[in-house]
Design a protein around this motif. Structure first.
Motif, PDB file in Angstrom:
ATOM      1  N   THR A 223       0.814  -1.221   0.000  1.00  0.00           N
ATOM      2  CA  THR A 223       0.000   0.000   0.000  1.00  0.00           C
ATOM      3  C   THR A 223       0.847   1.272   0.000  1.00  0.00           C
ATOM      4  OG1 THR A 223      -0.109   0.014   2.406  1.00  0.00           O
ATOM      5  CG2 THR A 223      -1.882  -1.151   1.229  1.00  0.00           C
ATOM      6  N   GLU A 224       2.149   1.149   0.026  1.00  0.00           N
ATOM      7  CA  GLU A 224       3.032   2.302   0.149  1.00  0.00           C
ATOM      8  C   GLU A 224       3.775   2.672  -1.137  1.00  0.00           C
ATOM      9  OE1 GLU A 224       3.300   4.022   3.121  1.00  0.00           O
ATOM     10  OE2 GLU A 224       1.686   2.684   3.764  1.00  0.00           O
ATOM     11  N   VAL A 225       3.831   1.771  -2.097  1.00  0.00           N
ATOM     12  CA  VAL A 225       4.720   1.892  -3.245  1.00  0.00           C
ATOM     13  C   VAL A 225       4.498   3.175  -4.051  1.00  0.00           C
ATOM     14  CG1 VAL A 225       3.271   0.508  -4.790  1.00  0.00           C
ATOM     15  CG2 VAL A 225       5.741   0.612  -5.156  1.00  0.00           C
ATOM     16  N   TYR A 226       3.285   3.696  -4.116  1.00  0.00           N
ATOM     17  CA  TYR A 226       3.004   4.868  -4.955  1.00  0.00           C
ATOM     18  C   TYR A 226       2.967   6.183  -4.187  1.00  0.00           C
ATOM     19  CZ  TYR A 226       1.973   1.294  -8.372  1.00  0.00           C
ATOM     20  OH  TYR A 226       2.075   0.223  -9.217  1.00  0.00           O
ATOM     21  N   ASN A 227       3.257   6.150  -2.894  1.00  0.00           N
ATOM     22  CA  ASN A 227       3.251   7.395  -2.120  1.00  0.00           C
ATOM     23  C   ASN A 227       4.223   8.399  -2.727  1.00  0.00           C
ATOM     24  OD1 ASN A 227       1.376   6.338  -0.410  1.00  0.00           O
ATOM     25  ND2 ASN A 227       2.787   5.971   1.281  1.00  0.00           N
ATOM     26  N   GLY A 228       3.778   9.625  -2.847  1.00  0.00           N
ATOM     27  CA  GLY A 228       4.628  10.686  -3.390  1.00  0.00           C
ATOM     28  C   GLY A 228       4.730  10.691  -4.908  1.00  0.00           C
ATOM     29  N   THR A 229       3.902   9.894  -5.581  1.00  0.00           N
ATOM     30  CA  THR A 229       3.916   9.857  -7.043  1.00  0.00           C
ATOM     31  C   THR A 229       2.545  10.263  -7.581  1.00  0.00           C
ATOM     32  OG1 THR A 229       3.097   7.597  -7.400  1.00  0.00           O
ATOM     33  CG2 THR A 229       5.451   7.842  -6.878  1.00  0.00           C
ATOM     34  N   ALA A 230       2.462  10.385  -8.891  1.00  0.00           N
ATOM     35  CA  ALA A 230       1.177  10.690  -9.531  1.00  0.00           C
ATOM     36  C   ALA A 230       0.183   9.548  -9.362  1.00  0.00           C
ATOM     37  CB  ALA A 230       1.395  10.985 -11.009  1.00  0.00           C
ATOM     38  N   GLN A 231       0.662   8.378  -8.981  1.00  0.00           N
ATOM     39  CA  GLN A 231      -0.194   7.205  -8.796  1.00  0.00           C
ATOM     40  C   GLN A 231      -0.641   7.049  -7.327  1.00  0.00           C
ATOM     41  OE1 GLN A 231      -1.026   4.930 -11.361  1.00  0.00           O
ATOM     42  NE2 GLN A 231      -0.081   6.372 -12.766  1.00  0.00           N
ATOM     43  N   GLN A 232      -0.352   8.048  -6.496  1.00  0.00           N
ATOM     44  CA  GLN A 232      -0.673   7.952  -5.066  1.00  0.00           C
ATOM     45  C   GLN A 232      -2.123   7.521  -4.862  1.00  0.00           C
ATOM     46  OE1 GLN A 232       1.257  10.721  -2.688  1.00  0.00           O
ATOM     47  NE2 GLN A 232      -0.086  10.491  -0.934  1.00  0.00           N
ATOM     48  N   GLY A 233      -2.328   6.663  -3.876  1.00  0.00           N
ATOM     49  CA  GLY A 233      -3.653   6.153  -3.564  1.00  0.00           C
ATOM     50  C   GLY A 233      -3.897   4.761  -4.128  1.00  0.00           C
ATOM     51  N   LYS A 234      -3.023   4.317  -5.006  1.00  0.00           N
ATOM     52  CA  LYS A 234      -3.126   2.967  -5.552  1.00  0.00           C
ATOM     53  C   LYS A 234      -2.252   2.032  -4.733  1.00  0.00           C
ATOM     54  CE  LYS A 234      -3.878   4.625 -10.225  1.00  0.00           C
ATOM     55  NZ  LYS A 234      -3.415   4.609 -11.618  1.00  0.00           N
ATOM     56  N   ALA A 235      -2.488   0.749  -4.885  1.00  0.00           N
ATOM     57  CA  ALA A 235      -1.685  -0.264  -4.203  1.00  0.00           C
ATOM     58  C   ALA A 235      -1.323  -1.347  -5.211  1.00  0.00           C
ATOM     59  CB  ALA A 235      -2.474  -0.873  -3.042  1.00  0.00           C
ATOM     60  N   ASP A 236      -0.251  -2.056  -4.941  1.00  0.00           N
ATOM     61  CA  ASP A 236       0.145  -3.210  -5.743  1.00  0.00           C
ATOM     62  C   ASP A 236      -0.263  -4.486  -5.032  1.00  0.00           C
ATOM     63  OD1 ASP A 236       1.280  -2.004  -7.965  1.00  0.00           O
ATOM     64  OD2 ASP A 236       3.344  -2.166  -7.240  1.00  0.00           O
ATOM     65  N   ILE A 237      -0.855  -5.397  -5.802  1.00  0.00           N
ATOM     66  CA  ILE A 237      -1.216  -6.708  -5.300  1.00  0.00           C
ATOM     67  C   ILE A 237      -0.282  -7.714  -5.945  1.00  0.00           C
ATOM     68  CG2 ILE A 237      -3.035  -8.437  -5.096  1.00  0.00           C
ATOM     69  CD1 ILE A 237      -5.058  -6.101  -5.501  1.00  0.00           C
ATOM     70  N   LEU A 238       0.310  -8.565  -5.133  1.00  0.00           N
ATOM     71  CA  LEU A 238       1.183  -9.633  -5.644  1.00  0.00           C
ATOM     72  C   LEU A 238       0.345 -10.881  -5.858  1.00  0.00           C
ATOM     73  CD1 LEU A 238       3.068  -7.706  -3.805  1.00  0.00           C
ATOM     74  CD2 LEU A 238       4.683  -9.558  -4.108  1.00  0.00           C
ATOM     75  N   PHE A 239       0.543 -11.509  -7.007  1.00  0.00           N
ATOM     76  CA  PHE A 239      -0.169 -12.727  -7.377  1.00  0.00           C
ATOM     77  C   PHE A 239       0.840 -13.822  -7.655  1.00  0.00           C
ATOM     78  CE2 PHE A 239      -3.045  -9.284  -8.552  1.00  0.00           C
ATOM     79  CZ  PHE A 239      -4.266  -9.753  -8.098  1.00  0.00           C
ATOM     80  N   TYR A 240       0.544 -15.040  -7.201  1.00  0.00           N
ATOM     81  CA  TYR A 240       1.424 -16.194  -7.385  1.00  0.00           C
ATOM     82  C   TYR A 240       0.660 -17.339  -8.057  1.00  0.00           C
ATOM     83  CZ  TYR A 240       4.927 -14.091  -4.390  1.00  0.00           C
ATOM     84  OH  TYR A 240       5.884 -13.251  -3.881  1.00  0.00           O
TER      85      TYR A 240
END
Length: 176
Positions: A156-173
């Motif tokens: 949930t932190e990866v996009y902080n401070g970027t134009a994509q702020q508020g999005k999160a990355d989900i890892l799939f296996y």
């Protein structure tokens, strides 16, 4: 008929298959409780919906061939889909990219690319394939779940401070 095959030097330009827009119509909401992942879906209201297109990559078959497998989906000699798999330091391929031309979407091309990716992982003695999708790319998230991937993490932190702020990355296996 679509054929899935590794991209060879004769077709090296196909690794630069252009990105095309995809719809943004909802968000996958993962939840983790008692050691298990679950999820719900929130569809966007009509005024929140839109499209997104990632910038084109500068893949080079020659310089990347040592640790990267490029799988192409071909209709005749035309490349209509691409999966980019990279060897990591652990026992999974990382699916760095998956794309299908708009004209060929919803025809099973991406699923066939993932089948071939799973076969390649097995052949190399790997445990499977993992990838990352943005939570608001609901089509991609649901595709991964439908084709046998499971949720394995959330950033949930990866996009902080970027134009994509508020999005999160989900890892799939995907285990093979």
């Amino acid at each position: 008929m679509i054929e899935i095959r590794p991209i060879d030097r004769a077709h090296k330009g196909d690794v630069r298959l252009p990105n095309e827009p995809f719809p943004l119509w909802g968000r996958l909401l993962p939840a983790y409780s008692e050691g298990r992942w679950s999820y719900s879906v929130r569809e966007f209201d009509q005024d929140e919906r839109g499209e997104m297109c990632f910038p084109d990559e500068d893949y080079d078959l020659e310089s990347m061939s040592g640790d990267t497998l490029f799988l192409g989906a071909y209709e005749g000699e035309q490349c209509v889909g691409l999966a980019v798999l990279q060897r990591g330091f652990f026992r999974y391929f990382y699916l760095a990219d998956l794309k299908v031309k708009r004209s060929h979407r919803r025809r099973g091309v991406a699923a066939r690319l993932m089948e071939k990716a799973g076969e390649a992982a097995r052949e190399q003695g790997l445990m499977g394939v993992y990838t990352i999708a943005q939570d608001n790319n609901l089509s991609a998230c649901l595709f991964y779940l439908k084709t046998g991937f499971r949720i394995g993490g959330l950033d949930t932190e990866v996009y902080n401070g970027t134009a994509q702020q508020g999005k999160a990355d989900i890892l799939f296996y995907l285990d093979v």
